[in-house]
Design a protein around this motif. Structure first.
Motif, PDB file in Angstrom:
ATOM      1  N   UNK A 157      12.121 -20.078   4.068  1.00 14.99           N
ATOM      2  CA  UNK A 157      13.429 -20.322   4.687  1.00 14.99           C
ATOM      3  C   UNK A 157      13.929 -19.072   5.407  1.00 14.99           C
ATOM      4  N   UNK A 158      13.660 -17.891   4.824  1.00 16.49           N
ATOM      5  CA  UNK A 158      14.104 -16.623   5.404  1.00 16.49           C
ATOM      6  C   UNK A 158      13.114 -16.063   6.419  1.00 16.49           C
ATOM      7  N   UNK A 159      12.085 -16.848   6.762  1.00 16.48           N
ATOM      8  CA  UNK A 159      11.074 -16.397   7.722  1.00 16.48           C
ATOM      9  C   UNK A 159      10.383 -15.114   7.247  1.00 16.48           C
ATOM     10  N   UNK A 160      10.169 -15.017   5.930  1.00 18.75           N
ATOM     11  CA  UNK A 160       9.515 -13.834   5.367  1.00 18.75           C
ATOM     12  C   UNK A 160       8.096 -14.127   4.893  1.00 18.75           C
ATOM     13  N   UNK A 161       7.759 -15.409   4.729  1.00 19.09           N
ATOM     14  CA  UNK A 161       6.454 -15.762   4.155  1.00 19.09           C
ATOM     15  C   UNK A 161       5.294 -15.246   5.000  1.00 19.09           C
ATOM     16  N   UNK A 162       5.443 -15.278   6.328  1.00 23.26           N
ATOM     17  CA  UNK A 162       4.328 -14.876   7.201  1.00 23.26           C
ATOM     18  C   UNK A 162       3.949 -13.412   6.985  1.00 23.26           C
ATOM     19  N   UNK A 163       4.927 -12.511   7.012  1.00 22.30           N
ATOM     20  CA  UNK A 163       4.574 -11.094   6.859  1.00 22.30           C
ATOM     21  C   UNK A 163       4.185 -10.767   5.419  1.00 22.30           C
ATOM     22  N   UNK A 164       4.725 -11.524   4.453  1.00 23.81           N
ATOM     23  CA  UNK A 164       4.359 -11.273   3.050  1.00 23.81           C
ATOM     24  C   UNK A 164       2.872 -11.551   2.842  1.00 23.81           C
ATOM     25  N   UNK A 165       2.381 -12.642   3.396  1.00 19.87           N
ATOM     26  CA  UNK A 165       0.967 -12.998   3.214  1.00 19.87           C
ATOM     27  C   UNK A 165       0.038 -12.006   3.907  1.00 19.87           C
ATOM     28  N   UNK A 166       0.557 -11.256   4.860  1.00 24.72           N
ATOM     29  CA  UNK A 166      -0.257 -10.247   5.526  1.00 24.72           C
ATOM     30  C   UNK A 166      -0.315  -8.930   4.740  1.00 24.72           C
ATOM     31  N   UNK A 167       0.545  -8.787   3.736  1.00 25.14           N
ATOM     32  CA  UNK A 167       0.536  -7.581   2.905  1.00 25.14           C
ATOM     33  C   UNK A 167      -0.716  -7.561   2.017  1.00 25.14           C
ATOM     34  N   UNK A 168      -1.089  -6.379   1.565  1.00 24.45           N
ATOM     35  CA  UNK A 168      -2.337  -6.194   0.804  1.00 24.45           C
ATOM     36  C   UNK A 168      -2.449  -7.138  -0.374  1.00 24.45           C
ATOM     37  N   UNK A 169      -1.406  -7.204  -1.196  1.00 26.58           N
ATOM     38  CA  UNK A 169      -1.436  -8.057  -2.388  1.00 26.58           C
ATOM     39  C   UNK A 169      -0.472  -9.222  -2.289  1.00 26.58           C
ATOM     40  N   UNK A 170      -0.102  -9.590  -1.064  1.00 17.89           N
ATOM     41  CA  UNK A 170       0.786 -10.728  -0.887  1.00 17.89           C
ATOM     42  C   UNK A 170       2.099 -10.543  -1.609  1.00 17.89           C
ATOM     43  N   UNK A 171       2.495 -11.551  -2.383  1.00 14.86           N
ATOM     44  CA  UNK A 171       3.761 -11.496  -3.102  1.00 14.86           C
ATOM     45  C   UNK A 171       3.730 -10.476  -4.238  1.00 14.86           C
ATOM     46  N   UNK A 172       2.538 -10.004  -4.607  1.00 12.98           N
ATOM     47  CA  UNK A 172       2.412  -8.992  -5.654  1.00 12.98           C
ATOM     48  C   UNK A 172       2.422  -7.579  -5.117  1.00 12.98           C
ATOM     49  N   UNK A 173       2.690  -7.382  -3.826  1.00 10.83           N
ATOM     50  CA  UNK A 173       2.696  -6.057  -3.218  1.00 10.83           C
ATOM     51  C   UNK A 173       3.926  -5.255  -3.656  1.00 10.83           C
ATOM     52  N   UNK A 174       3.700  -4.036  -4.116  1.00  8.35           N
ATOM     53  CA  UNK A 174       4.807  -3.151  -4.464  1.00  8.35           C
ATOM     54  C   UNK A 174       5.361  -2.527  -3.188  1.00  8.35           C
ATOM     55  N   UNK A 175       6.682  -2.614  -2.999  1.00  3.24           N
ATOM     56  CA  UNK A 175       7.276  -2.193  -1.725  1.00  3.24           C
ATOM     57  C   UNK A 175       7.834  -0.772  -1.764  1.00  3.24           C
TER      58      UNK A 175
END
Length: 579
Positions: A453-471
């Motif tokens: 909904x927040x248009x964040x899913x696309x860039x999250x999936x591109x992160x190294x560990x997806x939703x488990x990525x430490x920011x």
């Protein structure tokens, strides 16, 4: 000194019984250490008498003495273990509870509290200074209480054996107490300055780290260090002043006991020479003379440290007793979610007389969207902060669901809100946990849906560990736009009845802004929403637009009504169109 000691005992709270039992173990542990000395003196006296032909030495006494020595050593081990098990961990158990309490207090104080108390002060108190208390508190209690209880018992024992030896020990004890009282007094006078400089140093370091990028960009990295260096110098001077302040008094304390030890030996020799005491008593008193005061001699550090700890507890109490903004509030479940401001006036610095808001009145019906616009510094964000009761109004009232917010606890009020601020704060944790902060019990699937909904899913999936990525700390590994979209996802997941958006799309590029704005338009439906906007193109469809200027409501109406009026709002639209 006694006052500080009793404060530490009270600080232990429910662990007080363990502390007392630990002191009992320590008391008997001291006597288990002294018993072999007494026994050795008695046995040596028997050997000497046997050599002189006065009394024949029974060989069984040697074996019984050996067994008694072994028993004393075993008892000492058991008592030492018991004392450590009972006492040593108390500080480590109480201090975390204090840190949690400080955290809970800071959540409930008005934001003005942080204008009066520096971040460095709070940081140093909750970490460095509370750390000193948890490390040293129990040691000081044990050292002082057992030191003087044991000394009192020994002095009484000396009076029984040889009154003159007891009197010498008592005189040294009195002089020592006077010297230690002076040490404690000096410490209490000088320690607050050292603690203030410690807190200032913590604040300076935080400020240095936050502003280092700016300082380097201007080529002034060295200049940014100057406040830290100045504080370090002042802290050094404060600590040296403490050391120099109690050293002379400490010497009086030590010399008093050394002279008392000499007095005990002299009294013992005099008593033996006059036939007042037996040989074993003479040997025992000579053996004890230079060790009997050893436990209390170390109390000099405790006297200084107790002044230190007393000031630390003052600082902890000052934070823990800070007035709650909602101390008179009740836990009220809201069944309606409209917002009304009635004659609200507010100033951040009341002594200055400058008002951020003056006589502001506004009604936002339930499930409508109100946009608040106006020039920078006009009071837009202040209105939103008052709605969420980050501050209390000076005059007038703010009502949510028909209730004055001052009737509610902050928790019962804010469980109805979600807010997306211009300055996004994220935790040093995974992406998923940062989003789930909006609703801790949410499933992974719900987190993913909120991110979409927040248009964040696309860039999250591109992160190294997806939703488990430490920011990283404050989301440093993400761009400004990505951080803001995570903040929006967090608000989406909470699914609140009231939504506050404070420049929620300010850090997004044009493409992302459109996608997120579409998502926000869907999110705004069916809930009471307050949108603080700089980009006025995003709020054309708001049910009500409030224009704030110099802390007052200058205009209100729909987009078309305000454009027809050709006032401040129309000029702002014209300026942005020109840009």
């Amino acid at each position: 000194m006694i006052k500080a000691l009793m404060r530490i005992v009270r600080w232990t709270g429910p662990y007080k019984k363990r502390l007392i039992l630990g002191c009992v173990c320590s008391f008997f542990m001291t006597w288990a250490t002294a018993a072999p000395v007494m026994l050795a003196a008695w046995l040596l006296a028997r050997v000497a008498e046997d050599a002189r032909g006065i009394h024949e030495l029974d060989p069984s006494w040697v074996w019984w003495s050996l067994l008694t020595l072994i028993a004393c050593i075993g008892l000492r081990f058991i008592l030492t273990y018991g004392k450590n098990r009972l006492q040593e961990s108390i500080g480590y158990e109480v201090a975390p509870e204090d840190r949690i309490k400080i955290g809970n207090v800071l959540m409930r104080v008005p934001l003005g509290y942080f204008d009066e108390v520096k971040t460095g002060d709070i940081l140093a108190t909750a970490t460095t200074e509370l750390g000193i208390l948890e490390l040293q508190g129990m040691k000081m209690v044990d050292a002082v209480i057992n030191g003087y209880i044991n000394l009192a018992a020994v002095v009484a024992f000396l009076f029984i054996l040889e009154p003159m030896a007891g009197f010498a020990a008592l005189t040294g004890t009195v002089v020592s107490c006077l010297a230690l009282t002076a040490v404690n007094r000096v410490s209490k006078r000088l320690t607050p300055r050292a603690h203030a400089e410690t807190e200032q140093l913590a604040g300076d370091i935080v400020e240095y780290v936050r502003g280092l990028g700016t300082a380097k960009s201007y080529g002034h990295g060295g200049a940014a260090m100057r406040p830290i260096l100045a504080t370090i110098r002042r802290l050094k001077e404060a600590r040296i002043a403490i050391e120099f302040g109690f050293t002379p008094r400490n010497l009086v304390h030590l010399v008093a006991f050394k002279l008392a030890s000499v007095g005990v030996v002299a009294s013992a020799v005099w008593g033996y020479a006059n036939g007042g005491i037996e040989l074993w008593m003479l040997l025992a008193l000579c053996a004890f003379s230079f060790t009997v005061f050893s436990g209390v001699e170390r109390v000099n550090d405790s006297a200084h440290m107790l002044g230190d700890l007393d000031d630390i507890m003052n600082r902890i109490d000052a934070i823990e007793n800070a007035p709650y903004i909602d101390s008179a509030g009740r836990d009220v479940p809201l069944t309606e979610h409209g917002i009304e401001l009635r004659g609200v006036s507010f100033s951040y610095g009341r002594e200055s007389g400058a008002k951020a808001l003056s006589d502001v009145s506004c009604d936002i019906p339930e499930k409508t969207t109100c946009a608040i616009v106006g020039p920078s510094g006009s009071g837009k964000t202040t209105i939103a902060n008052l709605m969420m009761r980050f501050w209390d109004v000076d005059e007038g009232s703010v009502l949510v669901g028909g209730h004055d917010v001052r009737e509610l606890t902050c928790d019962s009020l804010l469980r109805n809100f979600s807010a997306v601020f211009q300055n996004v704060y994220l935790f040093n944790d995974t992406i998923e946990n940062n989003i789930r902060f909006g609703r801790p019990g949410a499933t992974h699937e719900e987190v993913v849906e909120a991110a979409k909904v927040a248009n964040a899913d696309c860039f999250i999936r591109e992160c190294t560990d997806g939703y488990g990525t430490n920011i990283g700390d404050r989301g440093v590994k993400l761009s400004g736009g990505q951080r803001q979209r995570l903040s929006i996802a967090r608000a989406v997941l909470k699914n609140p009845d009231i939504l506050i958006l404070d420049e929620a799309t300010s850090a997004l590029d044009t493409e992302s802004e459109k996608l997120v704005q579409d998502a926000l338009n869907n999110l705004l439906k069916g809930r009471t929403s307050v949108v603080i906007a700089h980009r006025l193109s995003t709020i054309h469809n708001a049910d009500l637009i409030v224009v704030v200027d110099h802390g007052r409501i200058a205009e209100r109406g729909t987009h078309n009504e305000l454009m027809a009026r050709n006032g401040i709002y129309a000029k702002l639209i014209e300026m942005q169109s020109f840009d």
